[in-house]
Design a protein around this motif. Sequence first.
Motif, PDB file in Angstrom:
ATOM      1  N   GLY A  26       5.949 -27.283 -54.306  1.00 13.57           N
ATOM      2  CA  GLY A  26       7.116 -26.562 -53.829  1.00 13.57           C
ATOM      3  C   GLY A  26       7.431 -26.821 -52.376  1.00 13.57           C
ATOM      4  N   ARG A  27       6.461 -27.341 -51.612  1.00 13.04           N
ATOM      5  CA  ARG A  27       6.715 -27.622 -50.209  1.00 13.04           C
ATOM      6  C   ARG A  27       5.648 -28.592 -49.722  1.00 13.04           C
ATOM      7  NH1 ARG A  27       7.974 -22.864 -46.019  1.00 13.04           N
ATOM      8  NH2 ARG A  27       9.792 -22.806 -47.352  1.00 13.04           N
ATOM      9  N   THR A  28       5.986 -29.425 -48.776  1.00 13.56           N
ATOM     10  CA  THR A  28       4.999 -30.332 -48.199  1.00 13.56           C
ATOM     11  C   THR A  28       4.245 -29.604 -47.108  1.00 13.56           C
ATOM     12  OG1 THR A  28       6.381 -32.249 -48.642  1.00 13.56           O
ATOM     13  CG2 THR A  28       4.668 -32.494 -46.979  1.00 13.56           C
ATOM     14  N   PHE A  29       2.909 -29.589 -47.214  1.00 10.13           N
ATOM     15  CA  PHE A  29       2.097 -28.814 -46.297  1.00 10.13           C
ATOM     16  C   PHE A  29       1.395 -29.647 -45.250  1.00 10.13           C
ATOM     17  CE2 PHE A  29       2.540 -24.584 -47.743  1.00 10.13           C
ATOM     18  CZ  PHE A  29       2.854 -24.673 -49.081  1.00 10.13           C
ATOM     19  N   SER A  30       1.828 -30.865 -45.058  1.00  7.62           N
ATOM     20  CA  SER A  30       1.120 -31.709 -44.110  1.00  7.62           C
ATOM     21  C   SER A  30       1.121 -31.128 -42.708  1.00  7.62           C
ATOM     22  CB  SER A  30       1.722 -33.115 -44.100  1.00  7.62           C
ATOM     23  OG  SER A  30       3.101 -33.054 -43.733  1.00  7.62           O
ATOM     24  N   ASN A  31       2.122 -30.332 -42.384  1.00 11.73           N
ATOM     25  CA  ASN A  31       2.177 -29.754 -41.058  1.00 11.73           C
ATOM     26  C   ASN A  31       1.892 -28.261 -41.045  1.00 11.73           C
ATOM     27  OD1 ASN A  31       2.859 -32.191 -39.792  1.00 11.73           O
ATOM     28  ND2 ASN A  31       4.976 -31.964 -40.449  1.00 11.73           N
ATOM     29  N   TYR A  32       1.403 -27.730 -42.151  1.00  8.43           N
ATOM     30  CA  TYR A  32       1.080 -26.322 -42.205  1.00  8.43           C
ATOM     31  C   TYR A  32      -0.422 -26.131 -42.067  1.00  8.43           C
ATOM     32  CZ  TYR A  32       5.690 -24.805 -43.729  1.00  8.43           C
ATOM     33  OH  TYR A  32       7.012 -24.512 -43.786  1.00  8.43           O
ATOM     34  N   GLY A  33      -0.795 -24.982 -41.500  1.00 10.13           N
ATOM     35  CA  GLY A  33      -2.197 -24.631 -41.460  1.00 10.13           C
ATOM     36  C   GLY A  33      -2.663 -24.206 -42.838  1.00 10.13           C
ATOM     37  N   MET A  34      -3.534 -24.983 -43.426  1.00  9.96           N
ATOM     38  CA  MET A  34      -4.064 -24.636 -44.740  1.00  9.96           C
ATOM     39  C   MET A  34      -5.559 -24.431 -44.638  1.00  9.96           C
ATOM     40  SD  MET A  34      -2.008 -26.999 -47.456  1.00  9.96           S
ATOM     41  CE  MET A  34      -2.689 -26.058 -48.831  1.00  9.96           C
ATOM     42  N   GLY A  35      -6.083 -23.669 -45.540  1.00  8.25           N
ATOM     43  CA  GLY A  35      -7.507 -23.433 -45.489  1.00  8.25           C
ATOM     44  C   GLY A  35      -8.025 -22.646 -46.659  1.00  8.25           C
ATOM     45  N   TRP A  36      -9.261 -22.202 -46.509  1.00  7.52           N
ATOM     46  CA  TRP A  36      -9.971 -21.502 -47.570  1.00  7.52           C
ATOM     47  C   TRP A  36     -10.544 -20.184 -47.057  1.00  7.52           C
ATOM     48  CZ3 TRP A  36     -10.083 -23.328 -52.525  1.00  7.52           C
ATOM     49  CH2 TRP A  36      -9.706 -24.668 -52.709  1.00  7.52           C
ATOM     50  N   PHE A  51      -7.557 -25.885 -41.527  1.00  5.91           N
ATOM     51  CA  PHE A  51      -6.921 -26.837 -40.638  1.00  5.91           C
ATOM     52  C   PHE A  51      -5.978 -26.060 -39.737  1.00  5.91           C
ATOM     53  CE2 PHE A  51      -8.093 -31.006 -42.008  1.00  5.91           C
ATOM     54  CZ  PHE A  51      -8.356 -30.914 -43.365  1.00  5.91           C
ATOM     55  N   SER A  52      -5.916 -26.439 -38.487  1.00  8.57           N
ATOM     56  CA  SER A  52      -4.879 -25.899 -37.629  1.00  8.57           C
ATOM     57  C   SER A  52      -3.612 -26.720 -37.837  1.00  8.57           C
ATOM     58  CB  SER A  52      -5.308 -25.986 -36.160  1.00  8.57           C
ATOM     59  OG  SER A  52      -5.341 -27.342 -35.745  1.00  8.57           O
ATOM     60  N   TRP A  53      -2.525 -26.274 -37.216  1.00  7.58           N
ATOM     61  CA  TRP A  53      -1.278 -27.011 -37.316  1.00  7.58           C
ATOM     62  C   TRP A  53      -1.411 -28.414 -36.733  1.00  7.58           C
ATOM     63  CZ3 TRP A  53       3.846 -25.091 -38.614  1.00  7.58           C
ATOM     64  CH2 TRP A  53       3.802 -23.818 -39.197  1.00  7.58           C
ATOM     65  N   SER A  54      -2.306 -28.574 -35.768  1.00  2.00           N
ATOM     66  CA  SER A  54      -2.482 -29.884 -35.143  1.00  2.00           C
ATOM     67  C   SER A  54      -3.482 -30.756 -35.882  1.00  2.00           C
ATOM     68  CB  SER A  54      -2.947 -29.701 -33.693  1.00  2.00           C
ATOM     69  OG  SER A  54      -4.188 -29.021 -33.666  1.00  2.00           O
ATOM     70  N   GLY A  55      -4.090 -30.191 -36.912  1.00  2.00           N
ATOM     71  CA  GLY A  55      -5.020 -30.971 -37.716  1.00  2.00           C
ATOM     72  C   GLY A  55      -6.485 -30.762 -37.375  1.00  2.00           C
ATOM     73  N   ASN A  56      -6.768 -29.939 -36.384  1.00  2.00           N
ATOM     74  CA  ASN A  56      -8.163 -29.633 -36.079  1.00  2.00           C
ATOM     75  C   ASN A  56      -8.761 -28.783 -37.193  1.00  2.00           C
ATOM     76  OD1 ASN A  56      -8.084 -30.941 -33.566  1.00  2.00           O
ATOM     77  ND2 ASN A  56      -7.262 -29.125 -32.567  1.00  2.00           N
ATOM     78  N   VAL A  63     -20.932 -21.205 -42.750  1.00  2.00           N
ATOM     79  CA  VAL A  63     -20.805 -22.408 -43.583  1.00  2.00           C
ATOM     80  C   VAL A  63     -20.845 -23.696 -42.767  1.00  2.00           C
ATOM     81  CG1 VAL A  63     -19.427 -21.078 -45.231  1.00  2.00           C
ATOM     82  CG2 VAL A  63     -18.269 -22.570 -43.583  1.00  2.00           C
ATOM     83  N   LYS A  64     -20.914 -23.597 -41.457  1.00  2.00           N
ATOM     84  CA  LYS A  64     -20.945 -24.791 -40.612  1.00  2.00           C
ATOM     85  C   LYS A  64     -22.123 -25.675 -40.974  1.00  2.00           C
ATOM     86  CE  LYS A  64     -18.594 -23.178 -36.429  1.00  2.00           C
ATOM     87  NZ  LYS A  64     -18.765 -22.754 -35.016  1.00  2.00           N
ATOM     88  N   GLY A  65     -21.841 -26.964 -41.091  1.00  2.00           N
ATOM     89  CA  GLY A  65     -22.873 -27.915 -41.431  1.00  2.00           C
ATOM     90  C   GLY A  65     -23.119 -28.050 -42.921  1.00  2.00           C
ATOM     91  N   ARG A  66     -22.556 -27.144 -43.717  1.00  2.00           N
ATOM     92  CA  ARG A  66     -22.734 -27.219 -45.179  1.00  2.00           C
ATOM     93  C   ARG A  66     -21.413 -27.474 -45.902  1.00  2.00           C
ATOM     94  NH1 ARG A  66     -24.273 -22.850 -47.945  1.00  2.00           N
ATOM     95  NH2 ARG A  66     -23.318 -21.352 -46.482  1.00  2.00           N
ATOM     96  N   PHE A  67     -20.337 -26.943 -45.385  1.00  2.00           N
ATOM     97  CA  PHE A  67     -19.021 -27.083 -46.018  1.00  2.00           C
ATOM     98  C   PHE A  67     -18.158 -28.024 -45.187  1.00  2.00           C
ATOM     99  CE2 PHE A  67     -18.732 -22.677 -48.315  1.00  2.00           C
ATOM    100  CZ  PHE A  67     -19.982 -22.900 -48.877  1.00  2.00           C
ATOM    101  N   THR A  68     -17.290 -28.762 -45.872  1.00  2.00           N
ATOM    102  CA  THR A  68     -16.354 -29.652 -45.204  1.00  2.00           C
ATOM    103  C   THR A  68     -14.970 -29.485 -45.819  1.00  2.00           C
ATOM    104  OG1 THR A  68     -18.090 -31.279 -44.760  1.00  2.00           O
ATOM    105  CG2 THR A  68     -15.811 -32.030 -44.584  1.00  2.00           C
ATOM    106  N   ILE A  69     -13.982 -29.256 -44.986  1.00  2.00           N
ATOM    107  CA  ILE A  69     -12.608 -29.183 -45.457  1.00  2.00           C
ATOM    108  C   ILE A  69     -11.938 -30.526 -45.206  1.00  2.00           C
ATOM    109  CG2 ILE A  69     -11.717 -28.261 -43.258  1.00  2.00           C
ATOM    110  CD1 ILE A  69      -9.742 -26.586 -44.915  1.00  2.00           C
ATOM    111  N   SER A  70     -11.162 -30.963 -46.183  1.00  2.00           N
ATOM    112  CA  SER A  70     -10.463 -32.233 -46.047  1.00  2.00           C
ATOM    113  C   SER A  70      -9.122 -32.120 -46.770  1.00  2.00           C
ATOM    114  CB  SER A  70     -11.291 -33.386 -46.620  1.00  2.00           C
ATOM    115  OG  SER A  70     -11.571 -33.172 -47.991  1.00  2.00           O
ATOM    116  N   ARG A  71      -8.271 -33.133 -46.563  1.00  2.00           N
ATOM    117  CA  ARG A  71      -6.961 -33.039 -47.205  1.00  2.00           C
ATOM    118  C   ARG A  71      -6.445 -34.423 -47.540  1.00  2.00           C
ATOM    119  NH1 ARG A  71      -3.566 -29.887 -42.979  1.00  2.00           N
ATOM    120  NH2 ARG A  71      -2.059 -29.869 -44.681  1.00  2.00           N
TER     121      ARG A  71
END
Length: 120
Positions: A26-36, A51-56, A63-71
Motif C-alpha cells: 500500500g505504500r513504499t516504506f524505504s524512507n519510513y522508520g520501520m521496526g519490530w 530503522f530510523s528515517w536515515s537508515g540507522n 537483544v543487542k548482539g543476538r538480533f539483527t534488523i534488515s530490509r
Amino acid sequence: QVELEETGGGLVQAGGSLRLSCAASGRTFSNYGMGWFRQAPGKERGFVARFSWSGNTYYADSVKGRFTISRDNAKNTVYLSMNSLKPEDTAVYYCAADIQSSASASANYWGKGTLVTVSS
C-alpha cells in the motif's frame, strides 16, 4: 490502505534461531522508520529493533548482539533475524511502520503480530 504482514514465527528451542519477515503493501516504506516490537503475556508492548528515517539501526539492550534488523526495499520487506534465543524472548512480535516513539511503542501502522515461543 497500508498493510503490514508478519510471518516466520513459531516454536524453537532455547539457543535456536528464527527469522521474521514483515511485508508492507500500500505504500513504499524505504524512507519510513520501520521496526519490530514485542509483547509477552501479561506485559506491555516493548521496543525490539528499528530503522530510523536515515537508515540507522537501534536495538533494545536485551537483544543487542543476538538480533539483527534488515530490509529489502525492492521487496518492501523488513526482517528480524533472531539468534541465541532465550525463553524470555517468547512473545508476539509486531511489525511497525512510521514509528513515532520507540519508548512508548507508538507507530502509525501495525501488523497483526506473529507468535514466537522459545522452549527451555
